[in-house]
Scaffold this motif. Structure first.
Motif, PDB file in Angstrom:
ATOM      1  N   ARG A 277      -9.609  12.588  -4.614  1.00  0.00           N
ATOM      2  CA  ARG A 277      -8.729  11.782  -3.752  1.00  0.00           C
ATOM      3  C   ARG A 277      -7.324  11.619  -4.317  1.00  0.00           C
ATOM      4  N   GLN A 278      -7.071  12.155  -5.527  1.00  0.00           N
ATOM      5  CA  GLN A 278      -5.763  12.022  -6.149  1.00  0.00           C
ATOM      6  C   GLN A 278      -5.183  13.413  -6.394  1.00  0.00           C
ATOM      7  N   PRO A 279      -3.982  13.682  -5.863  1.00  0.00           N
ATOM      8  CA  PRO A 279      -3.386  15.006  -6.074  1.00  0.00           C
ATOM      9  C   PRO A 279      -3.226  15.370  -7.541  1.00  0.00           C
ATOM     10  N   GLY A 280      -2.994  14.368  -8.408  1.00  0.00           N
ATOM     11  CA  GLY A 280      -2.807  14.645  -9.829  1.00  0.00           C
ATOM     12  C   GLY A 280      -4.017  15.250 -10.498  1.00  0.00           C
ATOM     13  N   LEU A 281      -5.194  15.073  -9.895  1.00  0.00           N
ATOM     14  CA  LEU A 281      -6.420  15.622 -10.480  1.00  0.00           C
ATOM     15  C   LEU A 281      -6.621  17.092 -10.140  1.00  0.00           C
ATOM     16  N   GLU A 282      -5.823  17.585  -9.198  1.00  0.00           N
ATOM     17  CA  GLU A 282      -6.025  18.951  -8.735  1.00  0.00           C
ATOM     18  C   GLU A 282      -5.693  19.979  -9.819  1.00  0.00           C
ATOM     19  N   LYS A 283      -4.658  19.708 -10.614  1.00  0.00           N
ATOM     20  CA  LYS A 283      -4.278  20.657 -11.663  1.00  0.00           C
ATOM     21  C   LYS A 283      -5.378  20.788 -12.705  1.00  0.00           C
ATOM     22  N   ILE A 284      -6.003  19.668 -13.044  1.00  0.00           N
ATOM     23  CA  ILE A 284      -7.103  19.714 -14.004  1.00  0.00           C
ATOM     24  C   ILE A 284      -8.285  20.469 -13.412  1.00  0.00           C
ATOM     25  N   ALA A 285      -8.547  20.217 -12.122  1.00  0.00           N
ATOM     26  CA  ALA A 285      -9.662  20.882 -11.458  1.00  0.00           C
ATOM     27  C   ALA A 285      -9.447  22.399 -11.378  1.00  0.00           C
ATOM     28  N   LEU A 286      -8.196  22.828 -11.249  1.00  0.00           N
ATOM     29  CA  LEU A 286      -7.918  24.261 -11.185  1.00  0.00           C
ATOM     30  C   LEU A 286      -8.264  24.966 -12.488  1.00  0.00           C
TER      31      LEU A 286
ATOM     32  N   MET B  34     -16.040  27.326  -7.380  1.00  0.00           N
ATOM     33  CA  MET B  34     -15.833  25.911  -7.112  1.00  0.00           C
ATOM     34  C   MET B  34     -14.665  25.760  -6.144  1.00  0.00           C
ATOM     35  N   ASP B  35     -14.928  25.224  -4.953  1.00  0.00           N
ATOM     36  CA  ASP B  35     -13.877  24.925  -3.987  1.00  0.00           C
ATOM     37  C   ASP B  35     -13.381  23.506  -4.234  1.00  0.00           C
ATOM     38  N   ILE B  36     -12.084  23.306  -4.143  1.00  0.00           N
ATOM     39  CA  ILE B  36     -11.478  21.997  -4.387  1.00  0.00           C
ATOM     40  C   ILE B  36     -10.956  21.454  -3.068  1.00  0.00           C
ATOM     41  N   ARG B  37     -11.353  20.244  -2.743  1.00  0.00           N
ATOM     42  CA  ARG B  37     -10.916  19.634  -1.482  1.00  0.00           C
ATOM     43  C   ARG B  37     -10.338  18.257  -1.765  1.00  0.00           C
ATOM     44  N   LEU B  38      -9.072  18.064  -1.397  1.00  0.00           N
ATOM     45  CA  LEU B  38      -8.390  16.780  -1.540  1.00  0.00           C
ATOM     46  C   LEU B  38      -8.527  16.005  -0.239  1.00  0.00           C
ATOM     47  N   ILE B  39      -9.091  14.800  -0.312  1.00  0.00           N
ATOM     48  CA  ILE B  39      -9.279  13.980   0.888  1.00  0.00           C
ATOM     49  C   ILE B  39      -8.680  12.606   0.650  1.00  0.00           C
ATOM     50  N   ASP B  40      -8.484  11.839   1.723  1.00  0.00           N
ATOM     51  CA  ASP B  40      -7.900  10.502   1.557  1.00  0.00           C
ATOM     52  C   ASP B  40      -8.939   9.536   1.004  1.00  0.00           C
TER      53      ASP B  40
ATOM     54  N   VAL C  40       0.834  -1.196   0.000  1.00  0.00           N
ATOM     55  CA  VAL C  40       0.000   0.000   0.000  1.00  0.00           C
ATOM     56  C   VAL C  40       0.871   1.249   0.000  1.00  0.00           C
ATOM     57  N   TYR C  41       0.558   2.169  -0.890  1.00  0.00           N
ATOM     58  CA  TYR C  41       1.208   3.483  -0.938  1.00  0.00           C
ATOM     59  C   TYR C  41       0.120   4.546  -0.816  1.00  0.00           C
ATOM     60  N   LEU C  42       0.372   5.538   0.027  1.00  0.00           N
ATOM     61  CA  LEU C  42      -0.640   6.560   0.263  1.00  0.00           C
ATOM     62  C   LEU C  42      -0.538   7.720  -0.704  1.00  0.00           C
ATOM     63  N   ASP C  43       0.584   7.852  -1.393  1.00  0.00           N
ATOM     64  CA  ASP C  43       0.801   8.961  -2.304  1.00  0.00           C
ATOM     65  C   ASP C  43       1.105   8.428  -3.702  1.00  0.00           C
ATOM     66  N   PRO C  44       0.394   8.891  -4.736  1.00  0.00           N
ATOM     67  CA  PRO C  44       0.614   8.367  -6.093  1.00  0.00           C
ATOM     68  C   PRO C  44       2.040   8.575  -6.602  1.00  0.00           C
ATOM     69  N   GLU C  45       2.661   9.688  -6.260  1.00  0.00           N
ATOM     70  CA  GLU C  45       4.029   9.932  -6.735  1.00  0.00           C
ATOM     71  C   GLU C  45       5.006   8.978  -6.058  1.00  0.00           C
ATOM     72  N   VAL C  46       4.820   8.749  -4.769  1.00  0.00           N
ATOM     73  CA  VAL C  46       5.647   7.770  -4.062  1.00  0.00           C
ATOM     74  C   VAL C  46       5.424   6.385  -4.662  1.00  0.00           C
ATOM     75  N   GLN C  47       4.195   6.092  -4.997  1.00  0.00           N
ATOM     76  CA  GLN C  47       3.862   4.807  -5.609  1.00  0.00           C
ATOM     77  C   GLN C  47       4.613   4.628  -6.930  1.00  0.00           C
TER      78      GLN C  47
END
Length: 633
Positions: free
Chosen positions: A469-478, A491-497, A284-291
């Motif tokens: 839930r994925q940090p990589g999606l934040e840039k697209i959402a911005l 539109m507020d953007i909230r990253l959650i686990d 299990v990896y909690l961060d996609p980049e670490v993964q």
């Protein structure tokens, strides 16, 4: 009807005929003479069984593989067994029970369970003998009788019986996720006819797919679960019916499976050339980049890459240059399904279709494709995109006939215009889309005040939260946030686990999120779970958008009851069209294949079947494994 019953009925009929011919003498006071009935020849065809027994079942058409087939064409039946496959997961787990709403199940937990029959990967929808060695169905498929293989065993060595099959069905319906009640909605009930025979009875209606739904139920031992609360999370190792069993866990971090050395079905045709690894581990990896970095460092062995940028830039490493890591894009022609921003239609903010259509302006696919996607993706414009099931143009022929009775409940444009999404590459495309969106919002009761969109009557600002839930999606959402700001929308953007995200979407506790509904070549009962009005109010269903549309419900029933491939395609296109014109989601993009990277320690079959490649048909090559010191040799 049994042969003795048929002969008895014939005898009674002839006996009555004899009595009637001697009735006149009886009225005259004479004793009637009863002559023995003559022997009647009965054609064996008249005594043919009402059901058909077979080693397999297909939704439409004939089975590809006969009763004596040795293995599927897309496997290597001589693949060596051994070695270790290490894979990764992005979700920490807190339960070993994958069948309930509570908790996040461990990756790969489905490996420990078998079903009554196994699906073929090179046919649209066909299943073959596994725990059940035969299936028996009538022509109308109103029921299905499964004859279990007497050799079938659970992982503790106990027999798999009809009682276990009935238990598995009933516990899933009673205590499992609400998804199962919806998915099994056409099943009336199950009963054990004897120790090795179980009958599923189906509700009235067309049930071409329902026997296969029953055949796909994961089989669990009744004895193991007796006295336990099936609805709760658990770390007790369950006893399964499949090729793999749990070997060890580190809660939330790692789970290891080992191939059951006593697996009774290892040499069945549906299993030959598969389940080739002695050990399978998920880290299990909690961060996609670490993964991703862990893969490049050799911490796990196979990776499906979802980022076009990283596919183009992140794999320029010595291991790739040496050929130790292989990369390949594997195209397919399978329905991709719908990946989208999902608006919670249960909320007043998104209850008006004009508002939902106006928000389509926020997703500037053309700009994203050039600036962020490396031109790798196509725009999703169908719930069944990348397949013949997708609608296009305007409805004609049988599809038009299917939709015509509902004309007064559908947008008039559905019958006269192809469905389109904003194309910002057109001349003046962005300005045109902005004007159209603002017009729709004004019609729906919203207006701009000091560059803020507010409700005309209440003054409430148009503001919502997107959870991801994925940090990589934040840039697209911005990018979407910036486009919507031009409409006066915040539109507020909230990253959650992942765990929190799963819990919230299952409880419908969100305003907007992202989700991907995957589809198969033969859509059926699962469409009820995805889009039906009934599912909209069931926690745990996949109707996250909260769709309640009687025409959608009607089209789902047409899909589920299709008698032929033509009927299925027609009904699916009609369903697709009605969903699109409801603007329930903001469609995103699709790839039309899989980007796969792997450390070069594997052997692979030569043939890739219709439904794509699967690592479970690969094997560890001992020489390659020894060279890279990876894979267990």
């Amino acid at each position: 009807m049994a042969m003795t019953s048929i002969l008895f009925a014939i005898a009674i009929t002839l006996f009555g005929a004899v009595l009637s011919t001697s009735g006149a003498n009886a009225q005259e006071g004479d004793t009637p003479t009863i002559n023995p009935a003559p022997t009647v020849a009965v054609d064996e065809a008249d005594l043919a069984p009402l059901t058909t027994r077979s080693h397999g079942i297909s939704l439409y058409g004939d089975l590809k593989y006969g009763p004596d087939f040795h293995h599927f064409d897309y496997v290597n039946p001589d693949a060596p067994k051994g070695g270790t496959l290490v894979q990764s997961s992005i979700a920490p787990f807190d339960t070993l029970n994958p069948f309930t709403l509570k908790g996040t199940p461990a990756a790969g937990i489905g490996l420990i369970y078998d079903s009554l029959m196994a699906a073929s990967a090179d046919e649209p929808y066909a299943m073959y003998a596994l725990i059940a060695r035969e299936i028996e169905v009538p022509e109308d498929r109103s029921f299905a009788i499964f004859h279990l293989d007497p050799r079938a065993r659970f992982q503790d060595g106990s027999d798999i019986t009809a009682e276990d099959v009935v238990f598995s069905y009933e516990i899933l319906v009673e205590k499992g996720s609400p998804v199962y009640r919806q998915y099994f909605s056409q099943i009336e009930g199950a009963e054990a006819l004897d120790e090795l025979t179980v009958k599923f009875t189906f509700k009235p209606g067309n049930n071409r797919e329902t026997p296969m739904t029953a055949a796909g139920i994961s089989i669990m031992p009744k004895k193991f679960w007796e006295g336990k609360d099936f609805s709760k999370t658990t770390f007790e190792f369950p006893v399964g019916s499949g090729a793999y069993m749990i070997d060890s866990i580190e809660a939330g971090r790692r789970i290891t499976y080992k191939r059951n050395p006593d697996y009774w079905a290892a040499d069945l045709p549906v299993n030959r050339g598969q389940n080739n690894f002695d050990t399978i581990r998920y880290d299990v990896y909690l961060d996609p980049e670490v993964q991703r970095q862990a893969f490049l460092a050799g911490e796990y062995m196979v990776r499906s890459e979802h980022s076009s940028r990283d596919w183009s830039t992140a794999y320029k490493t010595p291991a790739v240059e040496r050929g130790d890591i292989k990369k390949e894009f594997l195209p397919d022609h399978l329905p991709v399904g719908m990946q989208a921003y999902v608006m919670n239609n249960r909320l007043p903010l998104f209850s008006d279709w004009r508002v939902r259509k106006a928000l389509q302006y926020g997703f500037d696919f053309q700009w994203l494709s050039q600036a962020m996607f490396y031109g790798a993706y196509k725009r999703t414009d169908s719930y069944f995109v990348n397949s013949d099931l997708a609608s296009s143009g305007i409805p004609t022929g049988d599809e038009l006939a299917l939709l015509e009775p509902y004309r007064d409940q559908l947008p008039p444009e559905l019958f006269t215009q192809p469905f389109t999404l904003p194309n910002f590459d057109e001349a003046d495309g962005r300005r045109k889309a902005l004007r159209e969106s603002m017009t729709l919002l004004n019609e729906a009761g919203w207006e701009l005040r000091d560059k803020v969109l507010v409700n005309r009557e209440t003054g409430q600002p148009f503001r919502f939260e997107l959870i991801i839930r994925q940090p990589g999606l934040e840039k697209i959402a911005l990018v979407m946030k910036a486009r919507l700001k031009q409409l006066g929308v915040t539109m507020d953007i909230r990253l959650i686990d992942t765990g929190q995200w799963v819990n919230r979407i299952q409880a419908y506790d969100f305003e907007v999120t992202t989700f991907w509904w995957t589809q198969s070549l033969t859509p059926g009962n699962e469409q009820r779970v995805f889009w039906s009005s009934e599912a909209a109010d069931q926690p745990g269903s996949r109707n996250f958008a909260g769709i309640k549309n009687p025409v959608v419900d009607a089209m789902i029933e047409k899909v589920a009851s299709a008698h032929s491939w033509h009927e299925l395609v027609t009904a699916t296109r009609a369903l697709d069209r009605v969903l699109l014109w409801g603007y329930y989601v903001i469609p995103q993009y699709y790839l039309g294949g899989e980007r796969l990277a792997w450390w070069d320690v594997f052997g692979r079959p030569d043939e890739v079947p219709l439904k794509g490649a699967s690592v479970m048909r690969w094997w560890i090559d001992p020489e390659k494994s020894a060279k890279l010191k990876m894979g267990g040799y």
